[in-house]
Design a protein around this motif. Structure first.
Motif, PDB file in Angstrom:
ATOM      1  N   ARG A 186       0.832  -1.215   0.000  1.00  9.74           N
ATOM      2  CA  ARG A 186       0.000   0.000   0.000  1.00  9.74           C
ATOM      3  C   ARG A 186       0.859   1.254   0.000  1.00  9.74           C
ATOM      4  NH1 ARG A 186      -1.899   4.028  -0.448  1.00  9.74           N
ATOM      5  NH2 ARG A 186      -3.891   4.891   0.235  1.00  9.74           N
ATOM      6  N   LEU A 187       1.961   1.238   0.739  1.00 13.34           N
ATOM      7  CA  LEU A 187       2.834   2.402   0.797  1.00 13.34           C
ATOM      8  C   LEU A 187       3.609   2.611  -0.499  1.00 13.34           C
ATOM      9  CD1 LEU A 187       4.280   1.996   4.418  1.00 13.34           C
ATOM     10  CD2 LEU A 187       2.518   3.596   3.662  1.00 13.34           C
ATOM     11  N   ALA A 264      12.987   5.712   5.869  1.00 12.38           N
ATOM     12  CA  ALA A 264      12.128   6.891   5.974  1.00 12.38           C
ATOM     13  C   ALA A 264      11.037   6.677   7.025  1.00 12.38           C
ATOM     14  CB  ALA A 264      11.510   7.209   4.619  1.00 12.38           C
ATOM     15  N   GLU A 265      10.472   5.466   7.081  1.00  8.54           N
ATOM     16  CA  GLU A 265       9.451   5.164   8.085  1.00  8.54           C
ATOM     17  C   GLU A 265      10.046   5.224   9.490  1.00  8.54           C
ATOM     18  OE1 GLU A 265       5.968   4.212   7.435  1.00  8.54           O
ATOM     19  OE2 GLU A 265       6.671   5.372   5.714  1.00  8.54           O
ATOM     20  N   ALA A 271       7.674   3.690  12.333  1.00 12.26           N
ATOM     21  CA  ALA A 271       8.054   2.292  12.536  1.00 12.26           C
ATOM     22  C   ALA A 271       7.935   1.884  14.000  1.00 12.26           C
ATOM     23  CB  ALA A 271       9.482   2.064  12.051  1.00 12.26           C
ATOM     24  N   GLU A 272       8.178   2.813  14.899  1.00  8.45           N
ATOM     25  CA  GLU A 272       8.193   2.489  16.331  1.00  8.45           C
ATOM     26  C   GLU A 272       6.869   1.910  16.824  1.00  8.45           C
ATOM     27  OE1 GLU A 272       9.326   4.633  20.595  1.00  8.45           O
ATOM     28  OE2 GLU A 272       9.182   5.806  18.737  1.00  8.45           O
ATOM     29  N   ARG A 283      10.430  -9.080   9.754  1.00  6.00           N
ATOM     30  CA  ARG A 283       9.234  -9.100   8.907  1.00  6.00           C
ATOM     31  C   ARG A 283       8.877  -7.704   8.435  1.00  6.00           C
ATOM     32  NH1 ARG A 283       4.281 -11.507  11.633  1.00  6.00           N
ATOM     33  NH2 ARG A 283       3.482 -11.358   9.496  1.00  6.00           N
ATOM     34  N   TRP A 284       9.068  -6.715   9.294  1.00  2.10           N
ATOM     35  CA  TRP A 284       8.734  -5.339   8.905  1.00  2.10           C
ATOM     36  C   TRP A 284       9.656  -4.848   7.786  1.00  2.10           C
ATOM     37  CZ3 TRP A 284      12.085  -1.068  10.097  1.00  2.10           C
ATOM     38  CH2 TRP A 284      11.588   0.165   9.656  1.00  2.10           C
ATOM     39  N   ALA A 285      10.966  -4.901   8.010  1.00  4.57           N
ATOM     40  CA  ALA A 285      11.902  -4.441   6.984  1.00  4.57           C
ATOM     41  C   ALA A 285      11.907  -5.371   5.783  1.00  4.57           C
ATOM     42  CB  ALA A 285      13.305  -4.335   7.576  1.00  4.57           C
ATOM     43  N   GLY A 286      11.766  -6.678   6.022  1.00  7.29           N
ATOM     44  CA  GLY A 286      11.756  -7.624   4.921  1.00  7.29           C
ATOM     45  C   GLY A 286      10.612  -7.403   3.952  1.00  7.29           C
TER      46      GLY A 286
END
Length: 427
Positions: A186-187, A264-265, A271-272, A283-286
């Motif tokens: 989506r981003l 950037a996030e 991201a926090e 999983r988030w960065a991947g």
């Protein structure tokens, strides 16, 4: 600066409302003037017959003038949207349109289209031939007009907002947004769609002149020599192989922007709260890295399709469609290595993440310009793009592609390992 809140903080002091835009334009103008001067001095000092000081100065001035035009364009797009990424994407779309208009005018019988592009105006200076300075006045006039429009529009919006109102979102999020990959898609979807459309048009533009490549390049000795070194059964194949480097570098620009979205996030503080839940850093960065790798591959696919369809129509050879699609996809492992470099920098040296831009810039300099300027082979071997078989002129060799894929996997793993070990930048 507005997205981070720094602009509002500074504007609460004794600073004019136009100070931020004026400062940004001043920095852009200074950078372009320095670049133009370096180009003039560098070319003038080569000692090549016909490359005189006056023509070199005009060459540098033409580049600086075009840079000033698009700095003015960015001053306008920055007022239209509340987000820097949207403003950048819109400005890049204008650059792409200017490039396409110039190329269409130069390759077709109707050269009037080139006069609709500031890039075409710079070319009409005819450096080292006619040395006409007057087309640069058009660039300066357009740059001043765009800058003035940007200043005027900035008075019609609030700090942190854009002229164009934001579209309200759905009251309930889709199930896909509940997953890391769905959120990343989506981003990234706007930028991916823009680059995909741009690369398709770019491929179609080059493909439309593939049938006339031999006639167009027969009088340019340096390009003829570069195409002969590439090989292939004809000029059209060698020309397509040379163009594929440019297509791959543009796709690399996308993957660097997409891979650095996680950074950037993080710096924006978004991201926090995500990582405060059960979501792991990997999983988030991947998910962002996966979208960068998959999106870059998709961009190559649509570029190859545009190139192949237009090339087949231009030459009458329908076999070019699968061949050029395959030639474009051959650069996918090099794109994945580029993502891996960005991942390593993000994971271990987050403040140096911008250094990932060195990969596509270096690939263009040695992979495209190096062919014409005869750079030594070892320089090309330092780039992941230099190890990709030069399809369709060369034969397919799977070994370097597999090695690049393994290198990319190792770099991504290393980058994610670094992210797990370091502290997160918090707000």
């Amino acid at each position: 600066e507005e997205e981070t809140g720094r602009a509002e903080l500074l504007r609460s002091t004794v600073v004019g409302r136009h100070a931020h835009l004026a400062a940004a334009l001043s920095v852009a103008a200074l950078a372009n003037l320095v670049l133009g001067l370096l180009l003039a001095l560098g070319l003038g000092g080569l000692g090549i017959d016909g490359v005189d000081a006056g023509g070199s100065l005009l060459y540098g001035a033409a580049h600086a003038a075009v840079g000033l035009v698009f700095a003015g364009v960015a001053a306008v797009t920055a007022q239209l949207t509340a987000h820097a990424r949207g403003a950048t994407g819109t400005a890049l779309a204008v650059i792409g349109a200017a490039y396409v208009l110039r190329a269409a005018g130069d390759s077709g019988e109707n050269g009037a289209l080139s006069w609709l592009s500031p890039i075409g105006w710079a070319q009409r200076t005819y450096v080292y031939v006619g040395d006409d300075w007057w087309p640069l006045l058009l660039c300066l006039a357009l740059a001043a007009g765009c800058a003035a429009t940007g200043f005027a529009l900035s008075t019609r919006r609030d700090v942190g907002a854009g002229i164009r109102p934001q579209k309200p979102g759905r009251p309930v999020a889709s199930p896909a947004l509940g997953t890391p990959l769905g959120l990343a898609l989506r981003l990234h979807r706007g930028m991916l769609a823009g680059f995909g459309a741009g690369l398709f048009l770019m491929g179609a533009m080059y493909g439309s002149i593939l049938g006339q490549a031999e006639d167009m390049l027969k009088d340019i000795d340096q390009l003829q020599e570069a195409l002969e070194r590439i090989g292939g059964t004809g000029i059209a194949e060698a020309f397509a192989s040379m163009v594929m480097v440019v297509v791959a570098v543009v796709a690399a620009v996308y993957v660097v922007m997409a891979a650095l979205r996680a950074r950037a996030e993080e710096t924006a503080g978004r991201a926090e709260p995500l990582l405060a839940t059960g979501l792991s850093r990997g999983r988030w960065a991947g998910s962002h890295l996966a979208v960068a790798m998959g999106g870059g591959t998709l961009a190559l696919l649509v570029a190859g399709l545009g190139f192949g369809i237009a090339g087949a129509a231009s030459t009458g050879d329908g076999v070019l469609v699968p061949r050029l699609v395959g030639a474009a996809l051959a650069y996918a492992p090099a794109l994945w290595v580029t993502v891996g470099v960005a991942a390593v920098l993000f994971g271990w040296l987050p403040r140096a993440s911008a250094a990932a831009w060195i990969v596509p810039v270096y690939a263009f300099v040695v992979g495209y310009l190096g062919q014409i300027l005869r750079f030594p082979d070892w320089m090309n071997n330092l780039s992941p793009f230099g190890h990709v078989p030069r399809l369709p002129a060369a034969d397919l060799d799977w070994t370097p592609l597999l090695v690049l894929t393994l290198v990319a996997a190792g770099l991504v793993w290393l980058g994610l390992a670094g992210l797990r070990r370091r502290d997160l930048e918090t707000k």
